[in-house]
Design an enzyme around this catalytic site. Sequence first.
Site, PDB file in Angstrom:
ATOM      1  N   LYS A  40       0.846  -1.185   0.000  1.00 57.74           N
ATOM      2  CA  LYS A  40       0.000   0.000   0.000  1.00 57.74           C
ATOM      3  C   LYS A  40       0.883   1.235   0.000  1.00 57.74           C
ATOM      4  CE  LYS A  40       0.175   1.378   4.679  1.00 57.74           C
ATOM      5  NZ  LYS A  40       1.438   2.145   4.677  1.00 57.74           N
ATOM      6  N   ALA A  67      10.277  -0.134   4.157  1.00 58.28           N
ATOM      7  CA  ALA A  67      10.116   0.673   2.952  1.00 58.28           C
ATOM      8  C   ALA A  67       8.852   1.517   2.967  1.00 58.28           C
ATOM      9  CB  ALA A  67      10.103  -0.237   1.718  1.00 58.28           C
ATOM     10  N   LEU A  79       5.801   0.367   2.867  1.00 55.56           N
ATOM     11  CA  LEU A  79       4.816  -0.239   1.963  1.00 55.56           C
ATOM     12  C   LEU A  79       3.866  -1.208   2.659  1.00 55.56           C
ATOM     13  CD1 LEU A  79       7.284  -0.889  -0.981  1.00 55.56           C
ATOM     14  CD2 LEU A  79       5.416   0.787  -0.978  1.00 55.56           C
ATOM     15  N   ASP A 135      -1.312  -1.185  11.055  1.00 55.21           N
ATOM     16  CA  ASP A 135      -1.963  -1.071   9.747  1.00 55.21           C
ATOM     17  C   ASP A 135      -2.347  -2.417   9.146  1.00 55.21           C
ATOM     18  OD1 ASP A 135       0.598  -1.871   9.206  1.00 55.21           O
ATOM     19  OD2 ASP A 135       1.040  -0.330   7.722  1.00 55.21           O
TER      20      ASP A 135
END
Length: 274
Positions: A14, A99, A101, A138
């Site tokens: 994401k 990262a 992501l 998350d």
Amino acid sequence: MIKTISMLDFPNAKINLGLLVTEKRPDGFHNLESCFYPMGWCDALEIVQADELTFTMSGLPVPGNPDSNLCLKAYKLLQQGFQLPPVHMHLHKVIPMGAGLGGGSSDAAFTLKQLNSLFELNLTPEKLEDYARQLGSDCAFFIRNEPVVAVEKGDVFKPTSVNLDGYTCVLVYPGIHITTAEAYGNIVPKKPSCGIEMFLKQDVGVWKEVLKNDFEEALFPSYPELAGIKQQLYNAGADYASMTGSGSTIYGLFKKEPANLVFPGHYLLWKGLL
């Protein structure tokens, strides 16, 4: 009854469309405001019913003890409430770590979803999100895996109408692993004068002026190559470019596929039509 004895899926990354760190919480975490948007950069996760619980990995090396991997933690979390048969899990790691992501969080969430389907646990998306929140801030996003505005620790979601269909996204990871502690070390939380939702309603071409990631200000002085990547994406015609999460991946959104983008050979790149 078990529908099948194995399952293969592709946990995806994401990006953050804006990221505001709004305050430090009494529990030591931070409240934030961001838009999470799914990307097509994926790992591969296979779960097969087996005689004993095992976990193996391939692809990018993952630091730390494999026994502490979030996929195993997800299995053991569900095992507390269900009589799960033992499985063999194999994770092929493609999304880089550290990262910004969400790759590890995605792996955990997809483990929950696969086990739910494989063993017909009949857990609702809401219940799967409750489990996912116990694994990471998350993780819950990847249960439904659709664009949301995330608030509080990044685990409370509000719907958003933002739609990037037709844009090409370029993700650039320069091989810099930024820990959460380092990223937050230079952050000064502040309440925004205007919420991210208002900015997201504007044209993507306007985002450059209004949609910010607070971690850029905190990390770019120490890692000037990140600012350089962002500028290179704008020079190539990006409508919007930003760091995602707490770094170090930089992404650019393009109305048409960019040309003449050249990065050092050790960088990891992903490009896809949204």
